[in-house]
Write a protein that holds these residues in place. Structure first.
Motif, PDB file in Angstrom:
ATOM      1  N   THR A   1      47.827  14.801 102.888  1.00 23.66           N
ATOM      2  CA  THR A   1      49.103  14.461 102.401  1.00 23.66           C
ATOM      3  C   THR A   1      50.214  14.169 103.578  1.00 23.66           C
TER       4      THR A   1
ATOM      5  N   HIS B   1      45.849   4.228  98.861  1.00 25.70           N
ATOM      6  CA  HIS B   1      46.357   5.247  99.498  1.00 25.70           C
ATOM      7  C   HIS B   1      48.048   4.778  99.821  1.00 25.70           C
TER       8      HIS B   1
ATOM      9  N   GLN C   1      50.033   8.291  96.655  1.00 25.65           N
ATOM     10  CA  GLN C   1      50.278   9.808  97.017  1.00 25.65           C
ATOM     11  C   GLN C   1      50.928  10.609  95.848  1.00 25.65           C
TER      12      GLN C   1
ATOM     13  N   THR D   1      47.066  17.322  93.738  1.00 23.08           N
ATOM     14  CA  THR D   1      46.228  17.293  94.654  1.00 23.08           C
ATOM     15  C   THR D   1      46.175  19.145  95.129  1.00 23.08           C
TER      16      THR D   1
ATOM     17  N   ASN E   1      44.907  21.599  97.433  1.00 26.26           N
ATOM     18  CA  ASN E   1      44.351  21.702  98.993  1.00 26.26           C
ATOM     19  C   ASN E   1      43.846  23.286  99.232  1.00 26.26           C
TER      20      ASN E   1
ATOM     21  N   TRP F   1      56.067  18.208 101.744  1.00 25.68           N
ATOM     22  CA  TRP F   1      55.071  17.779 100.685  1.00 25.68           C
ATOM     23  C   TRP F   1      55.674  17.695  99.381  1.00 25.68           C
TER      24      TRP F   1
ATOM     25  N   SER G   1      51.234  18.173  95.545  1.00 24.98           N
ATOM     26  CA  SER G   1      50.318  18.564  96.455  1.00 24.98           C
ATOM     27  C   SER G   1      50.436  20.240  96.957  1.00 24.98           C
TER      28      SER G   1
END
Length: 442
Positions: free
Chosen positions: A140, A200, A206, A210, A212, A225, A229
């Protein structure tokens, strides 16, 4: 559970790419969601033994690496690797549409991981299903955290430069995936092609939710961020039933804790010569060692050699590493996670991709010396790095980090985050897991 629609996790790559997805799948299934792992056939037994459904996806990294061991020699050349994988993905993608449609039939959520992200996204668009991304490395964009490649060894860059490098990385990722996704999968599904810069970049980039899957204790979440994310913590499988066989157990009990040396799914064009260098370094260090030959990074017959070293094909890192005093490895996300969790120092010898990045993260936390270059590996330098892991300060730092990571609940956080985003329905969790606070760094 029978009334809940399955979650399909699409993942391709090496064992280190697939194992965390299997662990996440186990956690989701324990929480009440049936799970399908969509991956290559060489991992079918692993998936089914974990109690999850396996759906085949043409993308056998093990066969590819076995057929071309020279891949390792160009591993840190970003553009050479991009060309190699661009061709391979386009070849595999001829089968992906049919396989993806079969795997997503009747599903309620599709999760794309790593290089399978755009395949899962295309299936979600074609079927009108919710979609999420799962990553084992940070991609990200951030002004605070430089991209894991192209930033060299620097922990900070000017914000504008950091964002520009992220754009360049995402363009490179799209260069790799474009023939497979834009020229094969999306047209076969009747979906419009992406523009030249891919999915992307641009106004709607974005925005996908997401997860991680790494520890914020090793790499805190950047404060810039977006909420879409989140860093959950590592995804570890439930405790394995693996135990050392009698010969290995006898070796472990015959002296002090050995070091582990293994490079997992990596391969070497001349594994025998590489192994001789490693054995020389082990002898210089004065320590004992367990060496895992893996997919071909090292070469040697199973069993004890010269009383000091024990060779084996492979063993679950989560079960083996607590028996070790340090780990010499390639720096893959999965192996790095296992070493951190075990509370032991690392020596990283990177082969390609994100591995130099994780080496820098470990060194920054004081749990590893600087990475040792694989090309022209020198026994004296490797021995010195191994010796550094035995310094009390490094061992204590590794033990503290291990305590912290073992207290995290990455899978529980991931399940809670998917529910908070409304991507899965909130059903009763048989084992309630409180969501832990995830730290950010400014």
């Amino acid at each position: 559970m029978s009334d809940v629609r399955p979650i399909a996790i699409f993942t391709i790559g090496t064992l280190g790419d697939v194992l965390p997805c299997v662990a996440l799948g186990q956690g989701l299934q324990r929480a009440g969601y049936p799970v399908r792992i969509v991956t290559s056939a060489n991992f079918e037994a692993l998936v089914r033994e974990a109690g999850l459904d396996h759906y085949p996806l043409t993308a056998d990294f093990q066969a590819m690496l076995a057929a071309d061991r020279a891949i390792a020699d160009r591993g840190l050349n970003l553009y050479a690797m991009a060309r190699t994988f661009r061709e391979r993905y386009a070849h595999w993608a001829r089968h992906w549409t049919a396989e993806g449609l079969a795997a997503s039939e009747g599903a309620g959520l599709l999760i794309g991981v790593s290089n399978a992200i755009q395949l899962a996204k295309a299936m979600s668009e074609a079927r009108g299903l919710p979609f999420a991304i799962a990553r084992l490395q940070p991609l990200t964009p951030s002004r605070i955290l430089p991209p894991m490649v192209m930033a060299g060894g620097r922990e900070r860059l000017p914000g504008w430069l950091s964002l520009s490098l992220y754009r360049l990385i995402h363009l490179l990722v799209w260069y790799v995936m474009k023939p497979a996704i834009n020229d094969i999968v999306r047209p076969q599904l009747g979906l419009p092609r992406f523009s030249w810069h891919g999915p992307h970049l641009g106004r709607n980039a974005q925005r996908e939710k997401t997860l991680n899957g790494y520890s914020p204790s090793l790499l805190p979440r950047p404060a810039d961020w977006p909420d879409s994310s989140q860093v959950t913590g590592y995804w570890f499988a439930q405790d394995t039933r693996w135990q050392p066989d009698p010969a290995l157990q006898a070796f472990l009990e015959a002296g002090d804790k050995p070091i582990y040396v293994g490079f997992g799914s990596m391969v070497n064009a001349d594994a025998a010569a590489f192994t001789r260098t490693v054995l020389d370094a082990v002898e210089r260090s004065g320590l004992r060692a367990v060496l895992a030959t893996g997919w071909g990074g090292l070469d040697g017959a199973d069993g004890v050699r010269d009383g000091r070293c024990y060779f084996l094909r492979q063993a679950p890192h989560d079960a083996l590493f607590p028996h070790m005093c340090a780990a010499v490895h390639h720096g893959g996300a999965g192996t790095t996670a296992a070493a951190v969790r075990a509370g032991i120092p690392s020596v990283v010898v990177p082969f390609y991709g994100d591995q130099p990045f994780w080496a820098r993260c470990l060194h920054a936390r004081g749990v590893a010396p600087p990475a040792v270059q694989r090309k022209g590996l020198d026994a004296a330098r490797l021995a010195a790095a191994i010796a550094a892991t035995q310094a009390p300060a490094m061992r204590q730092a590794a033990a503290r980090l291990g305590d912290t990571v073992r207290a995290e609940d990455g899978i529980g956080n991931a399940v809670a985050q998917l529910r908070a985003w409304g991507l899965v329905e909130a059903i009763a969790d048989p084992v309630p897991r409180p969501r832990r606070h995830l730290r950010s760094v400014a």
